[in-house]
Design an enzyme around this catalytic site. Structure first.
Site, PDB file in Angstrom:
ATOM      1  N   LYS A   1     -10.376  -2.432  -3.586  1.00  0.00           N
ATOM      2  CA  LYS A   1     -11.073  -1.148  -3.593  1.00  0.00           C
ATOM      3  C   LYS A   1     -10.123  -0.027  -3.932  1.00  0.00           C
ATOM      4  O   LYS A   1     -10.448   0.887  -4.676  1.00  0.00           O
ATOM      5  CB  LYS A   1     -11.683  -0.856  -2.215  1.00  0.00           C
ATOM      6  CG  LYS A   1     -12.866  -1.713  -1.880  1.00  0.00           C
ATOM      7  CD  LYS A   1     -13.646  -1.086  -0.732  1.00  0.00           C
ATOM      8  CE  LYS A   1     -13.849  -2.089   0.378  1.00  0.00           C
ATOM      9  NZ  LYS A   1     -12.807  -2.079   1.399  1.00  0.00           N
TER      10      LYS A   1
ATOM     11  N   LYS B   1      -4.875  -9.038  -6.830  1.00  0.00           N
ATOM     12  CA  LYS B   1      -6.134  -9.114  -6.113  1.00  0.00           C
ATOM     13  C   LYS B   1      -7.048  -7.963  -6.542  1.00  0.00           C
ATOM     14  O   LYS B   1      -6.600  -6.841  -6.725  1.00  0.00           O
ATOM     15  CB  LYS B   1      -5.795  -9.019  -4.619  1.00  0.00           C
ATOM     16  CG  LYS B   1      -6.873  -8.551  -3.697  1.00  0.00           C
ATOM     17  CD  LYS B   1      -6.339  -8.375  -2.282  1.00  0.00           C
ATOM     18  CE  LYS B   1      -6.633  -6.987  -1.719  1.00  0.00           C
ATOM     19  NZ  LYS B   1      -8.048  -6.720  -1.466  1.00  0.00           N
TER      20      LYS B   1
ATOM     21  N   LYS C   1       0.811  -1.217   0.000  1.00  0.00           N
ATOM     22  CA  LYS C   1       0.000   0.000   0.000  1.00  0.00           C
ATOM     23  C   LYS C   1       0.846   1.270   0.000  1.00  0.00           C
ATOM     24  O   LYS C   1       0.449   2.283  -0.558  1.00  0.00           O
ATOM     25  CB  LYS C   1      -0.964   0.012   1.192  1.00  0.00           C
ATOM     26  CG  LYS C   1      -2.071  -1.004   1.035  1.00  0.00           C
ATOM     27  CD  LYS C   1      -3.299  -0.652   1.844  1.00  0.00           C
ATOM     28  CE  LYS C   1      -4.432  -1.578   1.433  1.00  0.00           C
ATOM     29  NZ  LYS C   1      -5.666  -1.347   2.159  1.00  0.00           N
TER      30      LYS C   1
HETATM   31  P1  ATP Z   1      -8.515  -1.770   0.266  1.00  0.00           P
HETATM   32  O1  ATP Z   1      -7.930  -1.827  -1.116  1.00  0.00           O
HETATM   33  O2  ATP Z   1      -8.992  -0.403   0.682  1.00  0.00           O
HETATM   34  O3  ATP Z   1      -7.651  -2.452   1.308  1.00  0.00           O
HETATM   35  P2  ATP Z   1     -10.003  -4.170  -0.041  1.00  0.00           P
HETATM   36  O4  ATP Z   1     -10.631  -4.384  -1.371  1.00  0.00           O
HETATM   37  O5  ATP Z   1      -8.748  -4.898   0.261  1.00  0.00           O
HETATM   38  O6  ATP Z   1      -9.855  -2.613   0.168  1.00  0.00           O
HETATM   39  P3  ATP Z   1     -10.883  -4.526   2.666  1.00  0.00           P
HETATM   40  O7  ATP Z   1     -11.972  -3.701   3.256  1.00  0.00           O
HETATM   41  O8  ATP Z   1      -9.483  -4.200   3.004  1.00  0.00           O
HETATM   42  O9  ATP Z   1     -11.094  -4.511   1.078  1.00  0.00           O
HETATM   43  O10 ATP Z   1     -11.144  -6.058   3.000  1.00  0.00           O
HETATM   44  C1  ATP Z   1     -12.395  -6.568   3.449  1.00  0.00           C
HETATM   45  C2  ATP Z   1     -12.390  -8.077   3.353  1.00  0.00           C
HETATM   46  O11 ATP Z   1     -12.434  -8.497   1.991  1.00  0.00           O
HETATM   47  C3  ATP Z   1     -11.119  -8.726   3.941  1.00  0.00           C
HETATM   48  O12 ATP Z   1     -11.505  -9.891   4.630  1.00  0.00           O
HETATM   49  C4  ATP Z   1     -10.309  -9.091   2.730  1.00  0.00           C
HETATM   50  O13 ATP Z   1      -9.439 -10.185   2.961  1.00  0.00           O
HETATM   51  C5  ATP Z   1     -11.405  -9.450   1.738  1.00  0.00           C
HETATM   52  N1  ATP Z   1     -10.955  -9.264   0.353  1.00  0.00           N
HETATM   53  C6  ATP Z   1     -10.534  -8.100  -0.186  1.00  0.00           C
HETATM   54  N2  ATP Z   1     -10.226  -8.266  -1.473  1.00  0.00           N
HETATM   55  C7  ATP Z   1     -10.443  -9.580  -1.757  1.00  0.00           C
HETATM   56  C8  ATP Z   1     -10.302 -10.368  -2.935  1.00  0.00           C
HETATM   57  N3  ATP Z   1      -9.880  -9.823  -4.062  1.00  0.00           N
HETATM   58  N4  ATP Z   1     -10.595 -11.683  -2.874  1.00  0.00           N
HETATM   59  C9  ATP Z   1     -11.040 -12.244  -1.713  1.00  0.00           C
HETATM   60  N5  ATP Z   1     -11.206 -11.552  -0.570  1.00  0.00           N
HETATM   61  C10 ATP Z   1     -10.908 -10.229  -0.582  1.00  0.00           C
HETATM   62 MG    MG Z   2      -7.655  -4.466   2.012  1.00  0.00          MG
END
Ligand code: ATP
Ligand code: MG
Length: 332
Positions: free
Chosen positions: A198, A195, A112
Site C-alpha cells: 500500500k 512485495k 519503511k
Molecule cells: P503498508 O505498505 O502500509 O505496510 P501493506 O500493503 O503491507 O501496507 P498491511 O496492512 O501492512 O498492508 O498488511 C495487511 C496484511 O496483508 C498482512 O498480513 C500482510 O502480511 C499482508 N500482505 C501485505 N502485502 C502482501 C503481499 N504483497 N503479499 C501477501 N501478503 C501481503
Molecule cells: Mg505492511
C-alpha cells in the site's frame, strides 16, 4: 474453537491483491473454524505521517471492505484497534520487556524508514512490532494469518510471550503464524521482486480491490514480464511471469503446472488477458458491496461498535491478569 487474530492497516483508500490473497481471503475461510478477531489497525497507521480526515475515511473503507470480502459480523469480531484501549496498555508493558537490539533487528522498520531516513522515522514506527505483539497476545490467539513479510514480527511476538510467561507466570498463548506458501508474497507488477505494498508500490505496480475494471486490465496487460516469451514458473529468472502465474492459480484454482502446459507456445498476451479477467471477476463484487456498505456510515459504525464491545471483553480479561502479574496495584 481455536482463536485467530489478524489486522490490516488503513493506510490507503483500498486493499490490494496482496492483502486479499495473503491475508483477507484466509480470514474469511478461518471464520468457519475459528473464534475470529480481525482489526483495522489505526494505531499502526499513525506510525507514519497521516491526515486525520484520510485516516477516518480509510478506517471506514477498510472495515467495509472486510465485510464486503465475506467477513460475517455475526461470526467474526471485526473492530477498530483504537476502540480497545488495552492494545496500547499492553504494548507499554511489552515495550519494557523488549531489548533495544532485539527491536533494532526488525527489517520492516529498516525498509519503511529508509524512505525518509532512520533518524526522521517516528519512535512509533520503531516499536510497531511490539504493538503488534500486544494486538495478538491480548486475544490469546492460537493462529495469525499473515503474509510472509510478517514472519519476523510473529517470531518476536512468540519470544515476548515466552519471556512474559517465564518471568511472571503463564499468561499468554503462544501464537503460530498461518502463512500460505503459494500466496505469501504477491509482488509488485512493475517491480516483480518487491512485495506489492500500500505504501511503497507505484500506482502501476499495485492492483487495488476497489479499482475499476478498465485500469485493472490495463495494469495487468502492462505488467513487467521477463525476457523470452515462454510461460514458465521460475522465481529466479522469471519473477514477473511467476507472479502472474501465482495470481492466476490463486484466483481460479488452476494448478500452476496446468497453466504452464495450457499456455505453452502462446506468448504472454493471451495469458495476461486471463489473469486480468480473473482479477476483475474477483474484485468487482467486493467493490460493489463495499460501495453499498459505505453508503450507510451509521450502520457501519454500529457494526464496528458491536465488534469493539466483543473485543474489549476479551482484552480486558487478559489485561487484568497482566496488571496483576506485573505487580500493579488494584484500583479500589
Ligand atoms: P503498508 O505498505 O502500509 O505496510 P501493506 O500493503 O503491507 O501496507 P498491511 O496492512 O501492512 O498492508 O498488511 C495487511 C496484511 O496483508 C498482512 O498480513 C500482510 O502480511 C499482508 N500482505 C501485505 N502485502 C502482501 C503481499 N504483497 N503479499 C501477501 N501478503 C501481503
Ligand atoms: Mg505492511
Amino acid at each position: 474453537r481455536p482463536r485467530v487474530l489478524s489486522g490490516i492497516q488503513p493506510t490507503a483508500d483500498s486493499f490490494h491483491l496482496g492483502n486479499y490473497l495473503g491475508a483477507v481471503r484466509q480470514w474469511v475461510t478461518l471464520q468457519e473454524t475459528h473464534d475470529a478477531f480481525y482489526c483495522v489497525v489505526d494505531l499502526h497507521a499513525i506510525t507514519v505521517p497521516t491526515e486525520p480526515a484520510a485516516l477516518r475515511r480509510r478506517s471506514r473503507v477498510a472495515a467495509a471492505q472486510l465485510f464486503a470480502a465475506g467477513l460475517d459480523p455475526e461470526r467474526s469480531t471485526v473492530f477498530v484497534q483504537s476502540h480497545v484501549r488495552e492494545h496500547t496498555e499492553l504494548a507499554w508493558v511489552l515495550n519494557c520487556l523488549t531489548g533495544m537490539g532485539e527491536a533494532a533487528r526488525m527489517t520492516q522498520f529498516k525498509d519503511k524508514s529508509a524512505k525518509f531516513g532512520e533518524s526522521a522515522a517516528s519512535v512509533g514506527l520503531f516499536t510497531y512490532p511490539i504493538l503488534q505483539a500486544a494486538d495478538i497476545l491480548l486475544y490469546q490467539a492460537d493462529s495469525v494469518p499473515v503474509g510472509a513479510d510478517q514472519k519476523q514480527h510473529l517470531e518476536l511476538t512468540r519470544d515476548l510471550a515466552q519471556r512474559f510467561n517465564h518471568r511472571f507466570g503463564d499468561t499468554f498463548t503462544l501464537p503460530a503464524p498461518h502463512i500460505l506458501k503459494e500466496v505469501e508474497k504477491i509482488t509488485d507488477l512493475q517491480e516483480p521482486t518487491a512485495k506489492m505494498s500500500k505504501s511503497s508500490s507505484s500506482p502501476a505496480g499495485i492492483l487495488d480491490v476497489l479499482e475499476q475494471p478498465g485500469p485493472l486490465r490495463k495494469k495487468v496487460m502492462r505488467a513487467v514480464t521477463d525476457t523470452g516469451s515462454e510461460i514458465a514458473f521460475d522465481e529466479e529468472n522469471k519473477p514477473g511471469i511467476s507472479n502472474l502465474l501465482r495470481i492466476h492459480s490463486a484466483l481460479t484454482g488452476a494448478p500452476i503446472s496446468d497453466l504452464v502446459a495450457r499456455f505453452e507456445g502462446q506468448g504472454y498476451g493471451a495469458f495476461k488477458k486471463e489473469v486480468a479477467e480473473a482479477v476483475v471477476e474477483t474484485f468487482t463484487p467486493i467493490r460493489e458491496r463495499t460501495e453499498k456498505l459505505l453508503s450507510d456510515e451509521a450502520e457501519l459504525d454500529r457494526l464496528l461498535s458491536i465488534g469493539a464491545g466483543r473485543a474489549r471483553a476479551v482484552a480486558q480479561e487478559t489485561m487484568a491478569q497482566v496488571r496483576d502479574r506485573v505487580g500493579f496495584l488494584p484500583t479500589a
